[in-house]
Enzyme design. Structure first.
Site, short mmCIF file in Angstrom:
data_model
loop_
_atom_site.label_atom_id
_atom_site.label_comp_id
_atom_site.label_asym_id
_atom_site.label_seq_id
_atom_site.Cartn_x
_atom_site.Cartn_y
_atom_site.Cartn_z
N GLY A 197 0.82 -1.21 0.00
CA GLY A 197 0.00 0.00 0.00
C GLY A 197 0.85 1.26 0.00
O GLY A 197 0.34 2.36 -0.23
N GLY A 198 2.13 1.10 0.29
CA GLY A 198 3.01 2.27 0.37
C GLY A 198 3.06 3.06 -0.92
O GLY A 198 2.88 4.28 -0.92
N PHE A 199 3.30 2.37 -2.01
CA PHE A 199 3.43 3.06 -3.30
C PHE A 199 2.18 3.89 -3.60
O PHE A 199 2.27 5.03 -4.04
CB PHE A 199 3.69 2.06 -4.42
CG PHE A 199 3.88 2.70 -5.75
CD1 PHE A 199 5.09 3.30 -6.09
CD2 PHE A 199 2.85 2.75 -6.68
CE1 PHE A 199 5.27 3.92 -7.32
CE2 PHE A 199 3.02 3.37 -7.91
CZ PHE A 199 4.23 3.95 -8.23
N ASP A 221 7.14 0.53 2.75
CA ASP A 221 8.34 1.32 2.49
C ASP A 221 8.02 2.78 2.21
O ASP A 221 6.87 3.14 1.98
CB ASP A 221 9.13 0.71 1.33
CG ASP A 221 8.29 0.61 0.05
OD1 ASP A 221 7.04 0.63 0.16
OD2 ASP A 221 8.86 0.51 -1.04
N GLN A 275 15.47 0.50 -1.22
CA GLN A 275 15.22 1.86 -1.72
C GLN A 275 16.55 2.57 -1.92
O GLN A 275 17.60 1.93 -1.90
CB GLN A 275 14.30 2.62 -0.74
CG GLN A 275 12.84 2.12 -0.74
CD GLN A 275 12.10 2.42 -2.04
OE1 GLN A 275 12.59 3.16 -2.91
NE2 GLN A 275 10.93 1.81 -2.21
N GLY A 280 11.04 1.76 -5.90
CA GLY A 280 11.48 3.11 -6.23
C GLY A 280 12.16 3.25 -7.57
O GLY A 280 12.90 4.20 -7.80
N CYS A 287 -1.60 -16.34 -27.92
CA CYS A 287 -2.65 -16.06 -26.93
C CYS A 287 -4.03 -16.38 -27.49
O CYS A 287 -4.22 -16.58 -28.69
CB CYS A 287 -2.59 -14.61 -26.47
SG CYS A 287 -3.44 -13.43 -27.54
N CYS A 299 -5.19 -13.78 -30.18
CA CYS A 299 -4.58 -13.88 -31.50
C CYS A 299 -4.97 -15.15 -32.23
O CYS A 299 -4.96 -15.19 -33.46
CB CYS A 299 -3.06 -13.76 -31.37
SG CYS A 299 -2.54 -12.06 -30.98
#
Lengths: 393, 393
Positions: free
Chosen positions: A92-94, A144, A208, A236, A326, A329
């Site tokens: 959740g930090g980002f 982080d 980091q 980061g 895939c 395709c």
């Protein structure tokens, strides 16, 4: 459990196997992002059929909707979302650090304003562990402090040092939760004891230090000093810095990373980023670009990007990428896909997203085959020579 | 080809088999609507797995996007949309007549304003045949004049008589197109001869006459006098009139319809409408409600409608309908589906749409089984007793 076995290497590039509670992951591997417990627009059976071995869930989004208590009451994220294979949750930090103007960072944690209902909430190293334990993925990520890609040395050092201090707190809380007898730290049900989600979970730290080689090395050393981790993430990066800078950072500490642990480059990437990352020792990747681009009609192909909305595809009978295996395709023409996008029919979003997901997963598969055969260097050079990142988009 | 074989009947209810160029259709049957050459939000493989034997394409929508010339250049609607089974196209009449304020009706045809780009276009009995021939479905529908559900006798008579006159023109143009050597009647490529789509196509007429029994009977007689049709459609119902009125109209001419031709009740319906329609001799149905309701989180179940967005489903572990055999109910909980809707994740729209499509198809399958066993009367009574159309929605 949580063991990684290195099978082969070529330069920094590695092929390995990671054992997780919900299954084995052959690396290098791309992890599709299942923001809300679903890879945007895709059915779990489609994601599985695309060769995905592990998917990522977003702690920030799942905390807001439906809330970790709902997920836990439904038996954890795997069972809730009907995904039988391994999962990893970010911390959740980002996301909260990305809420510029909507959050306050302090040593205790981050206070932020929900983008859903405007409520003020707090995320701390401890609550991130609690939420992730309730979600119950195989791998939880440390909480982080992420700084922007062009952050100064001083700012990057502050984030890096805080990330280490927070890692201590994450580790302590995660160990407590693992030992059982834990109660929730936040939320309306904070005092009602509930049974923990039964599946084992490991915690991975995050390196980091921005684009500064000395800080990255200090981060790595500080992290390794704090525990025998089962995996190590690199955070980061791909946050605004030029790509050659990202490559230089990766090269800077590739030799210092322990060989016997998987390395996860967070939030990366595009097809060429996977190739470049694998060449610099990365084993795992995740990125929303596959599905986000897919929803906008931008498809990766072996020769570069294709914008399927373009009028030139109106009566094109060939698939997005004749070299692709895939499900999209193998059945649909560019002309039909373009029509779906122009008509606003959501099947189009889904079919191109599925193609893009398979495209990245296949890069991992093919890189692995090349590494095991000792041919990664020539294969990747050839791949990059044919691929034009800009394409027609 | 285009033959219908009556296998069993019970009262007015019928079980039969219809042979079409792309396969056989066991009736009674519900036809999902593929507006733009795709059943909204669903993959053709999902539609096929749901048991759909035939789907409907909208001539009005496909004429505007991508245009019938594009579809023809891509080999026809079946090939373009990767749908291997039978298809039927409507005439576009219902859509242009619904464009109140945006169209002018004259004996020649209807001039309307495209809802896409505001361009002024014309649809006539002849051009509807040309467009449908280019789309290349197994069954083309006559271009009819639809009046509102509460239309007066005089207005309904005008629409019904015009529908008969237009039927003559449809029949003539369809025969010309069938004879080959035809060119397009409208559009920029009008003078460039192109090969016709190879698959055979039949034309079905449409009975009109509003809610007036005498007009309906005149429409039927006039229609039967105009040709040995391979199927007969009933239009202009479920357009605002009360349901008992629709039932009375169907009962009014059920005995007069030829036994050896399939009957198609256009634009109907909801689950209970299928049961009531089958009881009154209808063999085929189509309606967008299955997917439209699905996109709004409204699901049909064996006990009635369920609004999956409701908070009561937050941690509900059971499927939408425990009695359902669809791909959604066999894998996902109500709690997860609710979460997908609340989070705006498009997988939710798809899963509930798929459930609703299967729900209607299964009604056809079960009614057929009951009719073949001579138990339709008791089965349908029991079905209606358990089903509450309002449900919790």
């Amino acid at each position: 459990m949580f063991e990684y076995r290195l099978e082969a290497s070529e330069g920094f590039a590695r092929a390995g196997r990671l054992a997780l509670p919900h299954g084995e992951v052959l690396t290098p591997a791309f992890m599709p992002v299942g923001t809300y417990g679903a890879v945007r627009g895709l059915h779990p059976a489609e994601v599985e059929a695309s060769g995905a071995q592990i998917i990522l869930g977003n702690t920030y989004h799942l905390h807001l909707r439906p809330g970790e208590e709902t997920v836990r009451a439904m038996g954890g994220l795997n069972r809730f979302s009907s995904w039988p294979r391994p999962m990893l949750t970010d911390s959740g930090g980002f996301q909260v650090f990305s809420l510029a103007g909507l959050r306050t960072i302090e040593e205790g944690g981050v206070e932020f304003t929900s983008h859903i209902d405007g409520s003020v909430r707090t995320l701390t190293p401890e609550s991130s562990m609690e939420i992730q334990r309730a979600l119950g993925a195989d791998v939880a990520m440390a909480f982080d402090h992420v700084v922007p890609g062009q952050a100064s040395w001083a700012l990057a050092e502050e984030g890096m040092e805080r990330t280490l201090r927070w890692l201590d707190r994450c580790k302590a809380r995660h160990a407590e939760l693992d030992a059982g007898g834990w109660v929730l730290g936040a939320g309306e049900n904070a005092t009602s004891p509930q049974p923990p989600v039964p599946s084992p979970q490991t915690l991975w730290p995050i390196i980091q230090g921005g684009v500064h080689a000395d800080l990255r090395m200090r981060s790595l050393e500080g992290t390794l000093a704090r525990g025998p981790w089962t995996g190590i993430a690199i955070g980061g990066l791909s946050v605004g810095e030029p790509k050659p800078v990202m490559h230089r950072v990766l090269e800077g500490f590739a030799g210092a990373l322990p060989d016997d642990r998987p390395r996860y480059l967070m939030g990366v990437g595009f097809p060429e980023d996977l190739i470049e990352g694998i060449a610099r020792g990365v084993d795992l990747f995740d990125c929303v670009a596959a599905t986000r681009n897919g929803r906008h009609g931008s498809a990766w192909t072996s020769v570069g990007r294709v914008n399927i909305r373009k009028a030139t595809h109106r009566t094109a009978d060939e698939p997005l990428d004749p070299a692709c295996d895939c499900a999209t395709c193998s059945r649909f023409s560019r002309g039909y896909l373009r029509h779906l996008f122009v008509a606003g029919e959501m099947l189009g979003l889904r079919l191109v997203s599925l193609h893009n997901v398979r495209f990245l997963i296949r890069i991992g598969e093919r890189a692995r085959t090349a590494i095991l055969a000792g041919e990664f260097s020539s294969w990747s050079r050839e791949w990059l020579r044919h691929y034009h990142p800009r394409g027609d988009a």
